[in-house]
Design an enzyme around this catalytic site. Structure first.
Site, mmCIF file in Angstrom:
data_model
loop_
_atom_site.group_PDB
_atom_site.id
_atom_site.type_symbol
_atom_site.label_atom_id
_atom_site.label_comp_id
_atom_site.label_asym_id
_atom_site.label_seq_id
_atom_site.Cartn_x
_atom_site.Cartn_y
_atom_site.Cartn_z
ATOM 1 N N GLY A 1 0.782 -1.240 0.000
ATOM 2 C CA GLY A 1 0.000 0.000 0.000
ATOM 3 C C GLY A 1 0.810 1.283 0.000
ATOM 4 N N SER A 2 2.062 1.225 -0.452
ATOM 5 C CA SER A 2 2.843 2.470 -0.420
ATOM 6 C C SER A 2 2.310 3.479 -1.446
ATOM 7 C CB SER A 2 4.336 2.194 -0.633
ATOM 8 O OG SER A 2 4.577 1.671 -1.906
ATOM 9 N N ASN A 3 1.779 2.999 -2.562
ATOM 10 C CA ASN A 3 1.153 3.940 -3.515
ATOM 11 C C ASN A 3 -0.132 4.522 -2.936
ATOM 12 O OD1 ASN A 3 2.536 4.224 -6.289
ATOM 13 N ND2 ASN A 3 2.739 2.032 -5.824
ATOM 14 N N LYS B 1 -20.280 -7.321 -4.910
ATOM 15 C CA LYS B 1 -20.092 -6.760 -3.562
ATOM 16 C C LYS B 1 -19.273 -5.466 -3.646
ATOM 17 C CE LYS B 1 -20.071 -11.074 -0.930
ATOM 18 N NZ LYS B 1 -21.376 -11.123 -0.330
ATOM 19 N N MET C 1 -3.808 -7.139 -7.085
ATOM 20 C CA MET C 1 -3.369 -8.284 -7.863
ATOM 21 C C MET C 1 -4.535 -9.185 -8.262
ATOM 22 S SD MET C 1 -0.524 -7.350 -8.289
ATOM 23 C CE MET C 1 1.213 -7.317 -8.056
ATOM 24 N N ILE D 1 -9.602 -7.413 -13.409
ATOM 25 C CA ILE D 1 -10.952 -6.843 -13.316
ATOM 26 C C ILE D 1 -11.758 -7.325 -14.525
ATOM 27 C CG2 ILE D 1 -12.230 -4.664 -13.230
ATOM 28 C CD1 ILE D 1 -10.456 -4.208 -11.064
ATOM 29 N N ASN E 1 -4.544 2.172 -13.566
ATOM 30 C CA ASN E 1 -3.669 1.200 -12.899
ATOM 31 C C ASN E 1 -2.219 1.673 -13.000
ATOM 32 O OD1 ASN E 1 -2.821 -1.381 -11.781
ATOM 33 N ND2 ASN E 1 -2.185 -1.959 -13.853
ATOM 34 N N HIS F 1 1.710 0.197 -13.164
ATOM 35 C CA HIS F 1 2.419 -1.050 -13.429
ATOM 36 C C HIS F 1 3.929 -0.782 -13.427
ATOM 37 C CE1 HIS F 1 2.924 -5.124 -14.853
ATOM 38 N NE2 HIS F 1 3.802 -4.660 -15.726
HETATM 39 C C1 GAR Z 1 3.587 -1.376 -7.357
HETATM 40 O O1 GAR Z 1 4.955 -1.382 -7.673
HETATM 41 C C2 GAR Z 1 2.761 -1.539 -8.599
HETATM 42 O O2 GAR Z 1 3.360 -1.014 -9.741
HETATM 43 C C3 GAR Z 1 2.629 -3.030 -8.703
HETATM 44 O O3 GAR Z 1 2.485 -3.474 -7.381
HETATM 45 C C4 GAR Z 1 3.228 -2.611 -6.534
HETATM 46 C C5 GAR Z 1 2.378 -2.270 -5.332
HETATM 47 O O4 GAR Z 1 3.144 -1.633 -4.352
HETATM 48 N N1 GAR Z 1 1.508 -3.393 -9.521
HETATM 49 C C6 GAR Z 1 1.501 -4.404 -10.363
HETATM 50 O O5 GAR Z 1 2.438 -5.169 -10.497
HETATM 51 C C7 GAR Z 1 0.218 -4.556 -11.162
HETATM 52 N N2 GAR Z 1 0.419 -5.291 -12.348
HETATM 53 P P1 GAR Z 1 2.429 -0.925 -3.141
HETATM 54 O O6 GAR Z 1 1.429 -1.923 -2.556
HETATM 55 O O7 GAR Z 1 3.538 -0.603 -2.172
HETATM 56 O O8 GAR Z 1 1.750 0.321 -3.651
#
Ligand code: GAR
Length: 187
Positions: A14-16, A69, A88, A91, A105, A107
């Site tokens: 969840g850092s993003n 839901k 992950m 959708i 999204n 990536h």
């Molecule tokens: C992020 O680096 C994002 O780009 C990746 O998951 C990480 C989540 O980090 N997403 C994917 O790979 C989607 N295909 P976070 O939970 O620290 O935000």
């Protein structure tokens, strides 16, 4: 400015999400995070929702009709924009139809290269010279919709999976908010 009521979907650290919450406190940032959807009860990221008193819902994506839901909760919180931030789960097209053009999204690669999982190990194996991240609209194909923003950096000889991940995430913290500002700039 009326901020868009936004939901962030997460599965992990969840850092993003945290970064978007901090940006959303700025009056001129176009979205407010009104809801967090999480499909992993062990996800650390849910702590950011708790800390910032943002409503959150755990959804078991292994059960039938789980997307109904989710749609219920999105409606309940009058959500009009969705950010996938390390969610992950693919959708469905039916779900996308309910929010066409309103789901983005992030990536950890320069799309269309390295869609899917294990991006960093595949980049190293492929001897890539440049890495980065992409923010894009979500369509029914994996990591495929129209690109909003990309940011890149040069890979050096010392880089390994961890350093690539750390460098990519630093760029993600710039790219995601910038993409959101770009989307709503003229509305
Ligand atoms: C992020 O680096 C994002 O780009 C990746 O998951 C990480 C989540 O980090 N997403 C994917 O790979 C989607 N295909 P976070 O939970 O620290 O935000």
């Amino acid at each position: 400015m009326v901020k868009k009521r936004t939901c962030v979907f997460i599965s992990g650290r969840g850092s993003n999400l945290h970064n978007l919450i901090l940006h959303s406190r700025n009056n001129s940032f176009p979205v407010r995070i009104n809801l967090v959807i999480c499909n992993n009860s062990n996800a650390y990221g849910i702590n950011f929702a708790k800390k910032h008193k943002i409503p959150y819902v755990f959804i078991n994506t292994k059960i039938k009709n789980f997307e109904n839901k989710i749609l219920f909760h999105l409606k309940e919180h009058k959500i009009s924009f969705i950010c996938l931030a390390g969610y992950m789960k693919i959708i469905s097209d039916t779900f996308i139809k309910n929010f066409r053009g309103k789901i983005i999204n992030i990536h950890p690669s320069l799309l269309p290269k390295f869609k899917g999982l294990n991006t960093f190990s595949r980049m190293l194996k492929n001897k890539e010279k440049v890495a980065g991240c992409t923010v894009h609209y979500v369509n029914k194909k994996l990591d495929d919709g129209k690109i909003i923003i990309k940011k890149n950096f040069l890979i050096n000889d010392k880089d390994d999976e961890l350093s690539l991940k750390n460098k990519t995430q630093k760029l993600e913290y710039k790219a995601f908010p910038e993409a959101i500002i770009k989307i709503f700039r003229n509305t």
